[in-house]
Design a protein around this motif. Structure first.
Motif, short mmCIF file in Angstrom:
data_model
loop_
_atom_site.label_atom_id
_atom_site.label_comp_id
_atom_site.label_asym_id
_atom_site.label_seq_id
_atom_site.Cartn_x
_atom_site.Cartn_y
_atom_site.Cartn_z
N CYS A 357 10.77 -2.00 -3.63
CA CYS A 357 9.47 -1.85 -4.26
C CYS A 357 8.63 -0.80 -3.52
CB CYS A 357 8.73 -3.18 -4.26
SG CYS A 357 9.57 -4.49 -5.19
N PRO A 358 7.70 -0.15 -4.22
CA PRO A 358 6.87 0.88 -3.57
C PRO A 358 6.08 0.30 -2.40
CG PRO A 358 6.65 0.98 -5.94
CD PRO A 358 7.40 -0.28 -5.66
N LEU A 359 5.90 1.12 -1.35
CA LEU A 359 5.20 0.69 -0.14
C LEU A 359 3.71 1.02 -0.18
CD1 LEU A 359 7.84 1.72 2.55
CD2 LEU A 359 7.33 -0.58 1.70
N CYS A 360 3.27 1.76 -1.19
CA CYS A 360 1.85 2.01 -1.37
C CYS A 360 1.59 2.21 -2.85
CB CYS A 360 1.38 3.22 -0.56
SG CYS A 360 2.13 4.80 -1.06
N ASP A 361 0.34 2.27 -3.22
CA ASP A 361 -0.01 2.39 -4.63
C ASP A 361 0.02 3.84 -5.08
OD1 ASP A 361 -0.40 -0.30 -4.54
OD2 ASP A 361 -2.59 -0.20 -4.35
N LYS A 362 0.54 4.08 -6.30
CA LYS A 362 0.53 5.36 -7.00
C LYS A 362 1.45 6.41 -6.37
CE LYS A 362 -2.33 4.30 -10.31
NZ LYS A 362 -1.85 4.28 -11.71
N LYS A 363 1.20 6.79 -5.11
CA LYS A 363 1.91 7.91 -4.50
C LYS A 363 3.31 7.55 -4.01
CE LYS A 363 -1.46 10.88 -4.91
NZ LYS A 363 -1.31 12.07 -5.78
N CYS A 364 3.54 6.27 -3.72
CA CYS A 364 4.83 5.87 -3.15
C CYS A 364 5.80 5.50 -4.27
CB CYS A 364 4.68 4.70 -2.20
SG CYS A 364 3.68 5.08 -0.75
N PRO A 365 6.98 6.09 -4.27
CA PRO A 365 7.96 5.78 -5.32
C PRO A 365 8.79 4.55 -4.97
CG PRO A 365 8.84 7.48 -3.89
CD PRO A 365 7.47 7.15 -3.35
N GLY A 599 -10.76 -4.78 0.91
CA GLY A 599 -10.87 -5.21 -0.47
C GLY A 599 -10.09 -4.29 -1.40
N LYS A 600 -9.80 -4.76 -2.57
CA LYS A 600 -8.95 -4.01 -3.50
C LYS A 600 -9.57 -2.69 -3.93
CE LYS A 600 -5.82 -4.81 -7.36
NZ LYS A 600 -5.31 -5.78 -8.34
N GLN A 601 -10.93 -2.66 -3.96
CA GLN A 601 -11.58 -1.43 -4.37
C GLN A 601 -11.37 -0.28 -3.39
OE1 GLN A 601 -13.01 -4.24 -3.60
NE2 GLN A 601 -14.51 -3.91 -1.95
N SER A 602 -11.02 -0.59 -2.14
CA SER A 602 -10.79 0.46 -1.14
C SER A 602 -9.46 1.16 -1.36
CB SER A 602 -10.81 -0.13 0.27
OG SER A 602 -9.70 -0.99 0.47
N LYS A 603 -8.53 0.50 -2.06
CA LYS A 603 -7.20 1.03 -2.33
C LYS A 603 -6.40 1.33 -1.05
CE LYS A 603 -8.56 3.10 -6.74
NZ LYS A 603 -8.58 4.34 -7.57
N LEU A 604 -6.80 0.71 0.08
CA LEU A 604 -6.07 0.86 1.34
C LEU A 604 -5.23 -0.39 1.55
CD1 LEU A 604 -8.84 2.41 3.66
CD2 LEU A 604 -6.93 3.59 2.55
N ARG A 605 -4.02 -0.36 1.01
CA ARG A 605 -3.14 -1.52 1.07
C ARG A 605 -2.58 -1.68 2.47
NH1 ARG A 605 1.75 -1.41 -3.02
NH2 ARG A 605 3.18 -1.61 -1.26
N ASN A 606 -2.54 -2.92 2.94
CA ASN A 606 -2.04 -3.17 4.30
C ASN A 606 -0.61 -2.69 4.45
OD1 ASN A 606 -4.45 -4.32 4.95
ND2 ASN A 606 -3.73 -6.43 4.91
N GLU A 607 -0.31 -2.21 5.67
CA GLU A 607 1.00 -1.64 5.94
C GLU A 607 2.09 -2.69 5.95
OE1 GLU A 607 1.20 1.92 8.86
OE2 GLU A 607 -0.33 0.58 9.64
N GLU A 608 3.27 -2.25 5.52
CA GLU A 608 4.46 -3.08 5.62
C GLU A 608 5.36 -2.58 6.73
OE1 GLU A 608 6.57 -4.09 2.02
OE2 GLU A 608 4.87 -3.47 0.79
#
Length: 913
Positions: A357-365, A599-608
């Motif tokens: 699964c992608p590791l980040c939103d939008k930019k990560c494939p 928060g979700k509005q920041s679009k900074l998803r925690n690292e895996e």
């Protein structure tokens, strides 16, 4: 020093008068003195023609004005008898009258205190603008203040040998130094000096009874407390050499080195200890030799001696930790081919078929698991079964290090006469700043004398301001770390879009650098730069707030500054490692329900974490920060001073001794400040934290520290002998507050390494799978990845080009233990997750208890003071009591006999009357 009969002669040569006497020969070399004497004797005793006499006198005049200049590379006054104990320098400037008045009053008060002064005019200095005031302490002054400071001096030669014969001693001969270097002075039993009992002590020569280090310590004690206000005025602020240095009245104050470091002194009365230290200690080619600790202590004082003793002992103990670390790393290399998990990840039919699964939103494939093949192999080098044993070993090693150091320290305390130092000297170390700034006085209940004190209200206000300042700077560090974390989250997507999936486009960079690695390396470098910048500013703030608190004693001042600085450095250096070790990848969520930093509005998803675990990223962070700090420290300590002082050293080395005085040579050197040693300790203690708190992630850290410390000892020795002025000798019984800090770090390291092995390493999940769920390690990779239905991933989490990337797959995998889609508990944690969690907690409890039990048992088993040292201390106290008793009895007998003689004389006189 040569001595010749006194022949006062006045000659006229070309209309100029030349006068010679014994005083003219005082600073000439032996050859020069002999030549002058022969010419003078020939001139007076032999009848020569006037023309021949004229030739001789002309030759003499030329030599006198050029070659026969006095040798100024000396540590004595012009009379060649009185030793220079301290030097002050100053220049004329725009505030000359005001400063001249201060100097006049200060020097007058120094002479009232009994010191003897001699001034070199600026015309005699090389730069033609610096005046030098040379200070000599005569015997009466030295004896008075030695009594006040309770300085221990010899009263009886010791009958205890230096050491015992060691089996196979010949093996250590290549590492040993000559006996006269290791033991530069005979061993004596000592007792605090008492001016009224001079006959009790072994005083053979009053000029050499107190060594130069003791002499400069006494003179500095006087300088620090001497006022510079006029008699009859009370202005407590105008006191001490430190204040005169800060307002520019004097430009420097320092004791002299006894010779040039590359050659012995000409004068036989100079010990040339600096030369011996450089030759046998400061050169890098001596890196394998033992340190001449007794000579270091004799020349620089006990405080610097105890630092080098600790640093040398720490380096010796690092050797054993480095060997074990290399063995652990070697095991990882040798078991490289047996790493089934990495083989499965790299296998095109296994890892190549698993869509992640992608590791980040939008930019990560979406990506294939085998793209992390290289990082999984790298992770195995440090994350293997041997790492557990190494972490346990380091927990025991740190205990052995601290316990054996206590024994070594106890031995040095006895050998260097520091056993009762702290109790005797605590009140005598009151800082002049405290005496000046604390105008309130109160009665000391013990001494019954009035003493300065700081009111409770003022003390509380200062403490609150200090605490608020420290908290503000720690909060600033935390804010910077959060900023770096935000950078990691934001830049990961950029790296993911730049570094293409190698299954689609094979690029040279993309094959070796994953987005995780690129993000980790750049973030670590940025974090290191921030650490250096914050250090630069906070060091000055820490000194300022400690000065504001007005600590009473020097020991209290250093301890307060130590705690402030280490607390700051702890957060500054280790916070990023704590984040990677204990927070990264722990609060990620799962597809469709990810957690975000702000928060979700920041679009900074925690690292895996990488499928191989976060341990390799912790290793990267540790290596960059630790190695970067050591490299930058060595550049600051060695390369920059070398470049800065190259011209000065070259200039001084090529100037003849008769042109460049000893005080001028020392004047151009760097000043060793009061906190110079503090920063050396801080550097080593921060390093100690790296090799203990996070050593489970990088077993080669002790080896890196060992190589650095071998260089550090010689760099520090080189700086002390060649780049720094001679520091004022000061005493220290131990390493002070650093001992408690090391103990705290040692205890914390057991906890951190246990948590690293449990939560950062992948070892516990592998062990649970091996013994509870699988048949060997085959299938572990597939077992450790959960399944998610791609169709249920929200559009906000999907990659922009997702139509291509998932290749009509219906599911993707992610790192967790959750039930698959379609299960009645889909996406909830499986029972295996709770089994692994229970195993992690059990491992932490067992490891901590095992290590702590061993630590406390070892601490109980090894006494802090060696038995032979206890026996020596008791014997010395016994001898002191006996010798004092005999001395008092003999003195009483002499008094009684003299009184009886007087009575007899009186009786005879009365009878005759």
């Amino acid at each position: 020093m040569l001595s010749f009969p006194y022949y006062p002669v006045h000659w006229q040569v070309n209309g100029q008068s030349i006068a010679y006497s014994n005083s003219n020969y005082m600073f000439y070399s032996g050859t020069q003195c002999a030549f002058l004497y022969i010419v003078q004797y020939t001139y007076q005793c032999i009848s020569l023609r006037d023309s021949l006499k004229s030739v001789i006198l002309s030759l003499l005049f030329v030599l006198q004005t050029d070659k026969l200049q006095p040798n100024r590379d000396t540590v004595f006054f012009r009379d060649g008898v009185r030793r220079i104990d301290f030097v002050l320098s100053y220049v004329d400037d725009k505030d000359g009258e005001k400063k001249q008045e201060r100097r006049r009053e200060f020097e007058a008060n120094l002479e009232k205190a009994g010191l003897e002064l001699e001034t070199d005019d600026k015309s005699d200095s090389k730069d033609q603008k610096t005046y030098f005031l040379k200070i000599h302490a005569p015997w009466d002054v030295l004896a008075t203040y030695a009594d006040i400071l309770k300085i221990k001096v010899p009263f009886k030669e010791s009958d205890i040998p230096h050491g015992q014969d060691v089996p196979l001693e010949w093996l250590s001969r290549p590492f040993r130094l000559p006996e006269h270097i290791m033991h530069p002075a005979a061993d004596y039993f000592t007792y605090p000096f008492d001016k009224t009992k001079t006959n009790f002590f072994l005083i053979n020569n009053k000029d050499t009874f107190f060594p130069p280090s003791t002499r400069n310590r006494i003179v500095f004690y006087i300088l620090a407390r001497c006022p510079y206000y006029k008699e009859g005025r009370i202005d407590k602020d105008k006191t001490g050499i430190k204040r005169l240095l800060s307002n520019g009245t004097y430009t420097s104050a320092f004791p002299l080195h006894d010779c040039r470091y590359w050659k012995r002194a000409r004068n036989a009365e100079c010990e040339s200890e600096r030369y011996n230290l450089y030759r046998h200690w400061a050169r890098f080619l001596c890196f394998y030799k033992e340190q001449p600790l007794n000579l270091i202590r004799k020349y620089y004082g006990e405080k610097i001696g105890i630092y080098f003793a600790w640093l040398g002992f720490y380096t010796e103990m690092l050797f054993f930790a480095a060997v074990m670390g290399v063995i652990c790393f070697t095991y990882g290399v040798l078991s490289y081919d047996d790493n089934i998990s990495s083989k499965e990840i790299c296998d095109a039919s296994i890892g190549g078929s698993i869509l992640m699964c992608p590791l980040c939103d939008k930019k990560c494939p979406f990506w294939r698991l085998n793209s992390t093949c290289l990082s999984s192999w790298q992770s195995h080098l440090f994350d293997n079964e041997g790492t557990v044993f190494f972490a346990i070993f380091m927990g025991i090693w740190v205990t052995l290090f601290l316990e054996f150091w206590k024994r070594r320290q106890a031995r040095l305390e006895y050998e260097w006469d520091l056993v009762d130092f702290e109790e005797e000297q605590q009140q005598l170390q009151i800082r002049p700043e405290f005496e000046i700034r604390c105008t309130n006085r109160r009665l000391n209940k013990i001494t019954k004398e009035m003493e300065p004190y700081l009111p409770v209200t003022s003390k509380c206000a200062r403490f609150c301001l200090s605490a608020a300042t420290v908290l503000f700077w720690i909060s600033l560090i935390v804010a910077c770390i959060i900023g770096v974390i935000a950078y990691r989250l934001a830049v990961y997507a950029a790296f993911a879009s730049i570094i293409k999936d190698p299954m689609r486009k094979i690029q040279v960079v993309g094959r070796f650098i994953t987005p995780q690695l690129a993000t980790s390396v750049t973030a670590s470098c940025i974090n290191f730069v921030i650490i250096m910048i914050l250090n630069f500013f906070y060091e000055r703030v820490a000194v300022w707030i400690t000065d504001m608190e007005i600590p009473k004693t020097h020991l209290e001042y250093e301890n307060r500054l130590t705690m402030k600085m280490f607390l700051f450095q702890f957060v500054n250096y280790y916070s990023s490692c704590f984040y990677v070790a204990f927070f990264k990848g722990k609060f990620v969520g799962y597809p469709g329900h990810y957690t975000y930093m702000f928060g979700k509005q920041s679009k900074l998803r925690n690292e895996e974490c990488d499928p191989g675990g976060c341990l390799i990223e912790l290793t990267t962070q540790l290596v960059i920060v630790m190695a970067g700090k050591q490299l930058w420290g060595n550049i600051q300590e060695a390369l920059l001073p070398l470049m800065r002082n190259w011209w000065s050293s070259r200039k001084g080395r090529h100037n003849p001794e008769n042109h460049y005085s000893r005080w001028e040579q020392d004047h151009v050197l760097q000043n060793f400040g009061q906190l110079g040693l503090f920063y050396e300790y801080l550097e080593m203690v921060v390093q100690f934290g790296f090799i203990t708190l996070f050593v489970a992630s990088f077993p080669l850290a002790p080896l890196l520290a060992l190589c650095n410390n071998i260089l550090e000892i010689r760099v520090d020795a080189w700086k002390f002998t060649t780049q720094f002025r001679r520091p004022v000798a000061s005493k220290a019984r131990n390493i002070g507050a650093w001992q408690e800090i090391l103990n705290a770090v040692a205890i914390l390291s057991v906890v951190t390494n246990a948590f690293i092995m449990a939560f950062t390493s992948d070892m516990i999940p592998r062990m649970v799978y091996l013994y509870a769920y699988g048949n060997g390690m085959r299938g572990y990779v597939n077992n450790s990845l959960s399944i998610y239905n791609i169709s249920r991933i929200p559009e906000s989490n999907m990659p922009e080009d997702h139509d291509y990337w998932f290749d009509n797959s219906t599911t993707c995998r992610y790192r967790d233990y959750r039930y698959p889609p379609g299960h009645e508990k889909e996406y909830f944690h499986t029972m295996q997750f709770w089994h692994i969690l229970a195993a992690k907690m059990a491992f932490i409890i067992i490891m901590e208890h095992v290590v702590f039990v061993v630590k406390f048992f070892v601490a109980w088993l090894i006494p802090d003071i060696p038995s032979d040292v206890k026996a020596r201390i008791k014997r010395e106290r016994y001898l002191i009591q006996g010798e004092l008793h005999n001395y008092e009895v003999e003195r009483l007998k002499l008094q009684l006999s003299s009184s009886l003689y007087v009575l007899i004389e009186l009786k005879i006189v009365v009878l005759n009357m």
